[in-house]
Design a protein around this motif. Structure first.
Motif, PDB file in Angstrom:
ATOM      1  N   UNK A  66     -13.215 -39.982  -7.493  1.00 43.68           N
ATOM      2  CA  UNK A  66     -12.048 -40.383  -7.361  1.00 43.68           C
ATOM      3  C   UNK A  66     -11.754 -42.043  -7.701  1.00 43.68           C
ATOM      4  N   UNK A  67     -12.641 -42.814  -7.420  1.00 36.63           N
ATOM      5  CA  UNK A  67     -12.601 -44.300  -7.759  1.00 36.63           C
ATOM      6  C   UNK A  67     -12.361 -44.310  -9.457  1.00 36.63           C
TER       7      UNK A  67
ATOM      8  N   UNK B 150     -18.190 -30.906   0.518  1.00 32.85           N
ATOM      9  CA  UNK B 150     -16.912 -30.968  -0.313  1.00 32.85           C
ATOM     10  C   UNK B 150     -15.788 -31.689   0.607  1.00 32.85           C
ATOM     11  N   UNK B 151     -16.283 -32.085   1.905  1.00 32.35           N
ATOM     12  CA  UNK B 151     -15.348 -32.640   2.957  1.00 32.35           C
ATOM     13  C   UNK B 151     -15.271 -34.365   2.483  1.00 32.35           C
TER      14      UNK B 151
ATOM     15  N   UNK C 130     -11.798 -36.606   1.256  1.00 30.57           N
ATOM     16  CA  UNK C 130     -11.556 -37.820   1.986  1.00 30.57           C
ATOM     17  C   UNK C 130     -11.531 -39.043   0.566  1.00 30.57           C
ATOM     18  N   UNK C 131     -12.167 -38.880  -0.405  1.00 28.94           N
ATOM     19  CA  UNK C 131     -12.166 -39.682  -1.538  1.00 28.94           C
ATOM     20  C   UNK C 131     -11.017 -39.679  -2.221  1.00 28.94           C
ATOM     21  N   UNK C 132     -10.210 -38.355  -2.110  1.00 30.91           N
ATOM     22  CA  UNK C 132      -8.875 -38.289  -2.754  1.00 30.91           C
ATOM     23  C   UNK C 132      -7.879 -38.367  -1.794  1.00 30.91           C
TER      24      UNK C 132
END
Length: 608
Positions: A305-306, A337-338, A342-344
């Motif tokens: 995501x970053x 996958x959790x 959270x990242x997105x």
């Protein structure tokens, strides 16, 4: 009203019924003939041109004149039809109207050689704007490719090749020579499809193409090179980007061009990662507004995501729609996958109204599944896992799946727990992971997919018995295409199945026209198949070599009432000698009077 009228007619004496019938026909005929020419032409636009000529050319002098003396553009779509009907179409429609045809689609491996014989004949179709050549043999395309430059109005070209191509025969060079071409779609496989060769588009110069679709396993270096050569590109779709041991022998020295018109990009990645294409994103995607990315297995960086936040903020500031669909394991340094969800969920993604969810493979691996964009879900394909009866996940968002046309079920077992619904799905695939579904499977399946909508089913599973395939077909009234493996016949007694009520019902009611059977097929099984699917028009089968002649004789026999409307037969994985043997068989026993036969890539084709 219609039922009342029919009831009244039934009560009439026979001579009065005939008189009333002729009166009704005359009324309909007079109403049609009273219409203006312009309205009749508009009605014809909604009909297949072959049916128009077949139904109206001999109706009267006016309709013959309307059809033969018109200068209006003509669209001709040669799909599944008998060889005899094609010859009538060719003689009565195509040849007399070559100067009018602006859309032409030829969809089997024989028709291109007939319509464009000799190849230079294509220059006598000066009005062609859109040309579709489905299932064409490379040699046939090569023969006409030289003359494509003589079609001044050609702006759309769609090609799909029947056989696998050597990389030096992939015809991108020809396409670059078509200066007016705006839309190009190509479907092919390389000889070694999992190790594609890089193509150097910069050798061809620049192309006028605005909409480019490439359906193949396409070398990632070809993608990076391609973007230098299409200055007018607006839409780009590549079905599968992949790397291989074939690498570039030369460096690209071209300066990047500004693709200010490029607004939409759709890519599928296979065994490559974001790092392999990131540089092209930075150089060419500044004006892109829609990005659709489908990845699988080892594309871990596509879930960073970053990294995406930085790439989009700096190099793709005009991006409005970011649609990702990832199938496989989570990031190598993440637990589940959790963490991905959270990242997105940072302010960057929320501010753009881009949301994501996931689905686990509950029964096999908690860290394996799909991660995808939602609100709305935009992809046409979806991989489905049945949820566990006992588990639920707070990270899963409720999703609207109206866009999905194809559902692929990858679970081993069916459960009664289902959280998703796909109202517009027309195609279903059951993977080879799928186990015996049970008699209640059609009812359970109908809770996630309206069975009445399905038109095509592919069964890759070897654990799906024929009896249950027949039972499933019973609940799918509009199914016209079916593919399954003949291992489904394992341990069955054909005489018992054939006598069952379900078999009898399905054989009378199913509408299946296209059938693809994998694995070796015996004569006994073919006899059962032909009885089960009497409306077949196209059949592809792999057969036991020892029974090839017996099977062909059975299918083509003039005395075999089960043959029905079959017009096209493809026999897979046969040795070349079968071409001569089957040709001799057909002629010596006079099985078919008029046919075409061709051998391509270990497949033998018969057009009846």
């Amino acid at each position: 009203m219609k039922r009342q009228q029919n009831k009244i007619i039934q009560d009439y004496p026979e001579n009065k019924k005939q008189k009333l019938h002729h009166q009704n026909v005359n009324i309909i005929k007079s109403v049609l003939e009273d219409l203006a020419n312009e309205i009749i032409y508009e009605i014809f636009d909604y009909l297949d041109i072959f049916h128009v000529y077949d139904g109206f050319i001999d109706l009267n002098k006016r309709f013959k004149k309307l059809l033969n003396n018109s200068n209006l553009p003509l669209q001709v779509n040669i799909s599944t039809m008998t060889k005899t009907n094609f010859q009538r179409c060719y003689k009565n429609i195509i040849i007399p109207n070559r100067h009018r045809i602006n859309y032409l689609r030829l969809s089997n491996i024989f028709t291109t050689d007939i319509v464009f014989s000799p190849p230079r004949l294509i220059t006598q179709f000066p009005q062609i704007e859109s040309l579709v050549l489905d299932n064409i043999v490379y040699r046939s395309f090569k023969n006409i490719s030289t003359y494509l430059t003589h079609l001044p109005k050609l702006y759309s070209l769609i090609i799909s090749f029947t056989e696998k191509l050597e990389y030096e025969n992939i015809p991108f060079g020809t396409i670059f020579s078509l200066s007016n071409l705006k839309y190009f779609k190509i479907t092919y496989q390389e000889t070694n499809e999992y190790e594609p060769h890089p193509i150097y588009f910069t050798d061809y110069g620049h192309s006028s193409i605005e909409h480019l679709v490439i359906n193949t396993r396409f070398h990632v270096e070809s993608f990076n090179n391609l973007l230098f050569c299409f200055p007018k590109l607006r839409h780009l779709k590549i079905d599968c980007l992949r790397s291989s041991y074939h690498t570039a022998n030369k460096m690209n020295k071209e300066e990047p061009i500004v693709l200010e018109h490029l607004k939409s990009v759709s890519l599928k990645l296979d065994f490559i990662d974001l790092n392999d294409i990131e540089d092209s994103f930075k150089k060419f995607f500044y004006f892109v507004q829609v990005l659709q990315l489908t990845t699988n297995r080892y594309s871990f960086e596509c879930l960073n995501a970053k990294k995406w936040e930085q790439l989009i903020s700096i190099y793709m500031p005009n991006l409005r729609i970011y649609n990702v669909n990832y199938l496989g394991f989570g990031l190598s340094n993440q637990g589940t996958f959790h963490e991905l969800v959270d990242q997105f969920n940072s302010s960057f993604w929320i501010s753009k109204q881009w949301f994501f969810t996931h689905q686990h493979d509950w029964q096999e691996n908690f860290n394996y599944g799909i991660f995808y964009s939602t609100d709305p879900y935009r992809s046409k394909d979806y991989t489905y896992y049945w949820q566990s009866d006992r588990q639920s996940c707070p990270y899963i968002r409720k999703t609207n799946f109206k866009s999905v046309k194809h559902v692929l079920i990858d679970s081993k077992r069916v459960t009664n727990n289902h959280g998703n619904y796909f109202p517009n799905t027309t195609r279903l695939t059951l993977t080879n992971n799928f186990e015996t579904p049970g008699n209640l499977f059609p009812m359970i399946l109908n809770r996630i997919i309206p069975l009445k909508n399905l038109t095509k089913i592919v069964i890759e599973s070897f654990s799906f018995p024929l009896e249950q395939i027949i039972n499933l077909i019973r609940f799918i009234p509009n199914l016209h295409t079916l593919k399954f493996n003949l291992l489904c016949f394992k341990k069955i007694k054909t005489n018992i199945i054939e006598q069952s009520q379900i078999f009898q019902y399905v054989s009378k009611t199913n509408k299946i026209k296209y059938l693809d059977l994998d694995d070796g097929c015996s004569l006994e099984r073919i006899q059962l198949i032909m009885k089960l699917f009497p409306k077949l028009e196209y059949m592809k089968i792999a057969m036991k070599k020892k029974e090839t002649n017996e099977i062909v004789r059975f299918i083509l026999s003039n005395n075999n009432i089960q043959t029905g409307p079959l017009t096209f037969l493809c026999m897979s994985r046969l040795p070349r000698r079968c071409l001569k043997e089957i040709n001799i068989l057909i002629k010596s026993e006079n099985l078919v009077n008029d046919y075409c036969i061709k051998y391509v890539d270990r497949d033998l084709y018969l057009w009846l």
